[in-house]
Design an enzyme around this catalytic site. Structure first.
Site, PDB file in Angstrom:
ATOM      1  N   VAL A 164     -15.943 -29.408  53.673  1.00 53.17           N
ATOM      2  CA  VAL A 164     -15.883 -28.583  52.695  1.00 53.17           C
ATOM      3  C   VAL A 164     -16.743 -28.974  51.473  1.00 53.17           C
ATOM      4  O   VAL A 164     -16.550 -30.219  50.910  1.00 53.17           O
ATOM      5  CB  VAL A 164     -14.440 -28.409  52.033  1.00 53.17           C
ATOM      6  CG1 VAL A 164     -13.584 -29.483  51.744  1.00 53.17           C
ATOM      7  CG2 VAL A 164     -14.410 -27.177  50.898  1.00 53.17           C
ATOM      8  N   SER A 165     -17.465 -28.235  51.067  1.00 54.54           N
ATOM      9  CA  SER A 165     -18.532 -28.369  49.776  1.00 54.54           C
ATOM     10  C   SER A 165     -19.123 -29.851  50.071  1.00 54.54           C
ATOM     11  O   SER A 165     -19.968 -29.846  51.007  1.00 54.54           O
ATOM     12  CB  SER A 165     -17.706 -28.616  48.517  1.00 54.54           C
ATOM     13  OG  SER A 165     -18.261 -28.676  47.343  1.00 54.54           O
ATOM     14  N   TRP A 166     -19.195 -30.771  49.317  1.00 56.41           N
ATOM     15  CA  TRP A 166     -20.074 -32.210  49.447  1.00 56.41           C
ATOM     16  C   TRP A 166     -19.490 -32.542  50.943  1.00 56.41           C
ATOM     17  O   TRP A 166     -20.449 -32.977  51.484  1.00 56.41           O
ATOM     18  CB  TRP A 166     -19.347 -33.195  48.205  1.00 56.41           C
ATOM     19  CG  TRP A 166     -19.897 -34.373  48.451  1.00 56.41           C
ATOM     20  CD1 TRP A 166     -21.050 -34.869  47.702  1.00 56.41           C
ATOM     21  CD2 TRP A 166     -19.459 -35.499  48.926  1.00 56.41           C
ATOM     22  NE1 TRP A 166     -21.331 -36.179  47.930  1.00 56.41           N
ATOM     23  CE2 TRP A 166     -20.388 -36.612  48.835  1.00 56.41           C
ATOM     24  CE3 TRP A 166     -18.087 -35.857  49.867  1.00 56.41           C
ATOM     25  CZ2 TRP A 166     -20.034 -37.833  49.334  1.00 56.41           C
ATOM     26  CZ3 TRP A 166     -18.225 -37.064  50.485  1.00 56.41           C
ATOM     27  CH2 TRP A 166     -19.156 -38.133  49.995  1.00 56.41           C
TER      28      TRP A 166
END
Length: 300
Positions: free
Chosen positions: A95-97
């Site tokens: 998720v995300s980074w």
């Protein structure tokens, strides 16, 4: 979830494993986030076995003296799986980074990647960035602190349900001890100048790409770009979803993920093939003891 500290090639990592049935899933978290923040999603995934760890400098994993790139962190994750005894391909999620790190892992270790789940993430350097005011707040580790200012900024920073119910941050375990300044900077440096645009066409694993249409941090065009570049990809847009939809809409997100990792594809990546490799029935249930199988003598 069973949490312990494991030394991997001299790096001390805080690792959580929630035992379950079927093919395990390795989950890469967002920048500065610790494994406790994943609990709403992990709980919603029911009986899926999940492995998650605090990246050095986040949570209780000590920060490294020297920053390392995504390639090094992907190798660290692979060595962790070796230490834990996972020798078969796993489902990988980020998720995300952590979605960028999940891409790096899948590209560097295709033989260890079964299916890939990318949520609220991008291709890196060539992605459309968030607005400057959002980006400035996102790169500040103090956003994990519980204070009145963040409660006021959360709607603008994260979008989605945060616009109406910012109190969900605390309810879902978002607030935690700050990541170390060194660790947070190391994570920022890990992705500095990184991009997967030129390599995504090499991915051959089925990939689920999830994004919210009300995400100030990750504009939806980045989600669509991943979908266009990854050959065997499937797109799911969370209507009204902000950047933290995996956290605050965990049940809905988990249902989409479970449907993706469990559906039959006849390509060697589904659950029935995993069970067959372990000589288990198609549903993964253990065979009961029969009368011909004597139980061991318990002694007097």
């Amino acid at each position: 979830m069973q949490v312990e500290f494991i030394d991997v090639d001299g790096v001390r990592l805080r690792v959580g494993v929630r035992r379950g049935r079927g093919r395990p899933m390795l989950l890469f978290n967002g920048i500065g986030a610790n494994l406790d923040m994943t609990l709403p999603l992990v709980n919603a995934l029911d009986d899926v076995e999940v492995i998650v760890f605090d990246v050095p400098g986040a949570g209780d994993s000590p920060a490294l003296t020297v920053p390392h790139r995504f390639r090094w962190l992907a190798r660290l994750a692979a060595r962790l799986l070796d230490r834990l005894g996972y020798d078969m391909p796993l489902n990988i999620a980020g998720v995300s980074w952590g979605g960028a790190l999940a891409q790096q892992f899948a590209l560097d270790f295709p033989d260890r990647t079964n299916r890939l789940v990318l949520a609220a993430t991008s291709t890196g350097m060539l992605a459309l960035p968030a607005r400057s005011n959002v980006l400035k707040r996102l790169t500040n580790a103090r956003r994990f602190q519980k204070n009145e200012n963040l409660a006021q900024l959360a709607p603008t920073l994260y979008g989605g349900l945060m616009r109406r119910r910012p109190e969900l941050l605390e309810r879902n375990g978002y607030f935690s001890p700050d990541p170390s300044t060194r660790g947070y900077l190391n994570q920022l440096i890990a992705g500095l100048g990184w991009t997967s645009v030129h390599r995504l066409h090499r991915l051959r694993c089925p990939t689920l790409i999830m994004g919210g249409d009300d995400d100030p941090v990750m504009p939806l065009v980045n989600i669509r770009l991943l979908y266009w570049l990854i050959p065997k990809s499937y797109l799911h847009i969370v209507r009204g979803g902000g950047h933290l939809f995996l956290l605050v809409r965990a049940n809905e997100s988990a249902a989409v993920i479970k449907r993706f990792i469990n559906e039959r594809r006849y390509d060697g990546t589904d659950g029935q093939d995993y069970y067959a490799a372990q000589n288990l029935p198609p549903d993964g249930t253990l065979k009961p003891l029969t009368a011909t199988r004597a139980l061991p003598d318990a002694g007097p």
